[in-house]
Design a protein around this motif. Structure first.
Motif, mmCIF file in Angstrom:
data_model
loop_
_atom_site.group_PDB
_atom_site.id
_atom_site.type_symbol
_atom_site.label_atom_id
_atom_site.label_comp_id
_atom_site.label_asym_id
_atom_site.label_seq_id
_atom_site.Cartn_x
_atom_site.Cartn_y
_atom_site.Cartn_z
ATOM 1 N N ASN A 21 0.802 -1.217 0.000
ATOM 2 C CA ASN A 21 0.000 0.000 0.000
ATOM 3 C C ASN A 21 0.837 1.271 0.000
ATOM 4 N N ARG A 22 2.080 1.167 0.450
ATOM 5 C CA ARG A 22 2.916 2.361 0.601
ATOM 6 C C ARG A 22 3.928 2.563 -0.522
ATOM 7 N N ILE A 23 4.100 1.579 -1.380
ATOM 8 C CA ILE A 23 5.074 1.719 -2.465
ATOM 9 C C ILE A 23 4.369 1.532 -3.808
ATOM 10 N N ASP A 24 5.095 1.830 -4.852
ATOM 11 C CA ASP A 24 4.527 1.805 -6.196
ATOM 12 C C ASP A 24 4.950 0.555 -6.971
ATOM 13 N N LYS A 25 5.093 -0.567 -6.261
ATOM 14 C CA LYS A 25 5.494 -1.824 -6.902
ATOM 15 C C LYS A 25 4.678 -2.966 -6.322
ATOM 16 N N LYS A 26 4.503 -4.014 -7.106
ATOM 17 C CA LYS A 26 3.808 -5.196 -6.606
ATOM 18 C C LYS A 26 4.730 -5.919 -5.619
ATOM 19 N N VAL A 27 4.148 -6.400 -4.523
ATOM 20 C CA VAL A 27 4.914 -7.109 -3.500
ATOM 21 C C VAL A 27 4.493 -8.575 -3.494
ATOM 22 N N TYR A 28 5.474 -9.446 -3.633
ATOM 23 C CA TYR A 28 5.282 -10.890 -3.518
ATOM 24 C C TYR A 28 5.885 -11.317 -2.185
ATOM 25 N N ILE A 29 5.476 -12.473 -1.685
ATOM 26 C CA ILE A 29 6.049 -12.983 -0.437
ATOM 27 C C ILE A 29 6.627 -14.373 -0.666
ATOM 28 N N ALA A 30 7.572 -14.723 0.206
ATOM 29 C CA ALA A 30 8.159 -16.061 0.199
ATOM 30 C C ALA A 30 8.737 -16.345 1.580
ATOM 31 N N PHE A 31 8.921 -17.641 1.847
ATOM 32 C CA PHE A 31 9.464 -18.079 3.134
ATOM 33 C C PHE A 31 10.626 -19.031 2.920
ATOM 34 N N MET A 32 11.551 -18.998 3.852
ATOM 35 C CA MET A 32 12.691 -19.921 3.810
ATOM 36 C C MET A 32 12.265 -21.344 4.174
ATOM 37 N N GLU A 33 11.401 -21.474 5.166
ATOM 38 C CA GLU A 33 11.008 -22.809 5.629
ATOM 39 C C GLU A 33 9.704 -22.714 6.412
ATOM 40 N N ASN A 34 9.070 -23.857 6.626
ATOM 41 C CA ASN A 34 7.871 -23.997 7.459
ATOM 42 C C ASN A 34 6.633 -23.267 6.960
ATOM 43 N N ALA A 35 6.651 -22.681 5.769
ATOM 44 C CA ALA A 35 5.486 -21.997 5.216
ATOM 45 C C ALA A 35 5.655 -21.862 3.706
ATOM 46 N N ASN A 36 4.549 -21.619 3.041
ATOM 47 C CA ASN A 36 4.554 -21.434 1.592
ATOM 48 C C ASN A 36 4.018 -20.057 1.264
ATOM 49 N N PRO A 37 4.444 -19.496 0.149
ATOM 50 C CA PRO A 37 5.246 -20.068 -0.923
ATOM 51 C C PRO A 37 6.744 -20.020 -0.615
ATOM 52 N N SER A 38 7.471 -20.893 -1.257
ATOM 53 C CA SER A 38 8.932 -20.863 -1.174
ATOM 54 C C SER A 38 9.455 -19.749 -2.080
ATOM 55 N N ILE A 39 10.724 -19.448 -1.957
ATOM 56 C CA ILE A 39 11.334 -18.448 -2.846
ATOM 57 C C ILE A 39 11.216 -18.917 -4.291
ATOM 58 N N GLU A 40 11.447 -20.191 -4.523
ATOM 59 C CA GLU A 40 11.353 -20.736 -5.877
ATOM 60 C C GLU A 40 9.936 -20.567 -6.437
ATOM 61 N N ASP A 41 8.919 -20.862 -5.620
ATOM 62 C CA ASP A 41 7.524 -20.706 -6.059
ATOM 63 C C ASP A 41 7.209 -19.243 -6.377
ATOM 64 N N ALA A 42 7.714 -18.334 -5.562
ATOM 65 C CA ALA A 42 7.478 -16.912 -5.799
ATOM 66 C C ALA A 42 8.104 -16.465 -7.113
ATOM 67 N N PHE A 43 9.312 -16.950 -7.404
ATOM 68 C CA PHE A 43 9.959 -16.586 -8.664
ATOM 69 C C PHE A 43 9.202 -17.146 -9.859
ATOM 70 N N LEU A 44 8.673 -18.331 -9.727
ATOM 71 C CA LEU A 44 7.867 -18.906 -10.808
ATOM 72 C C LEU A 44 6.655 -18.013 -11.089
ATOM 73 N N LYS A 45 5.983 -17.584 -10.040
ATOM 74 C CA LYS A 45 4.816 -16.710 -10.195
ATOM 75 C C LYS A 45 5.219 -15.370 -10.798
ATOM 76 N N MET A 46 6.342 -14.803 -10.328
ATOM 77 C CA MET A 46 6.789 -13.519 -10.862
ATOM 78 C C MET A 46 7.097 -13.621 -12.352
ATOM 79 N N LYS A 47 7.761 -14.687 -12.745
ATOM 80 C CA LYS A 47 8.094 -14.878 -14.158
ATOM 81 C C LYS A 47 6.818 -15.011 -14.986
ATOM 82 N N GLU A 48 5.846 -15.772 -14.488
ATOM 83 C CA GLU A 48 4.569 -15.932 -15.185
ATOM 84 C C GLU A 48 3.852 -14.599 -15.353
ATOM 85 N N GLU A 49 4.055 -13.672 -14.409
ATOM 86 C CA GLU A 49 3.383 -12.379 -14.451
ATOM 87 C C GLU A 49 4.227 -11.293 -15.114
ATOM 88 N N GLY A 50 5.344 -11.689 -15.728
ATOM 89 C CA GLY A 50 6.136 -10.760 -16.520
ATOM 90 C C GLY A 50 7.118 -9.892 -15.761
#
Length: 121
Positions: free
Chosen positions: A29-58
């Protein structure tokens, strides 16, 4: 397009993930960019999953913002290793930002917490 990837440690506690999502939404809400989230462990999405989504969204560029207090092993080794792999696999420009570390606002937060209720042990 450029985005932010907010990376947290992760926890099995549902409340921890809820707080992290709340932080990411407020950041968005405070910046002018889309924010994705990722976790190192014990939760999803993983960093790898977040990058896959980012690539799919250009997304072509990403600032990776670690939601960590200190430069521990995840910041010094684990996350940079994953990011190097993501850069090679997805051809995305990546800038890895510093963790929270010291900031005077942290002291303000601690003082605020001292004013609130606690749990007697």
């Amino acid at each position: 397009m450029k985005a932010i990837l907010l990376v947290g440690h992760g926890s099995r506690a549902k409340e921890a993930k809820e707080v992290f999502i709340k932080v990411s939404r407020e950041l968005s809400n405070r910046i002018d960019k889309k924010v994705y989230i990722a976790f190192m462990e014990n939760a999803n999405p993983s960093i790898e999953d977040a990058f896959l989504k980012m690539k799919e969204e250009g997304i072509e560029e990403v600032d990776v913002l670690p939601y960590f207090l200190f430069e521990g092993i995840h910041i010094k080794e684990d996350i940079p290793d994953i990011l190097r792999n993501m850069k090679d696999e997805f051809d995305i420009e990546i800038v890895f930002k510093r963790p929270i570390e010291y900031h005077s606002l942290i002291v303000d937060i601690l003082i605020d917490r001292l004013k609130g209720e606690g749990i007697c042990i």
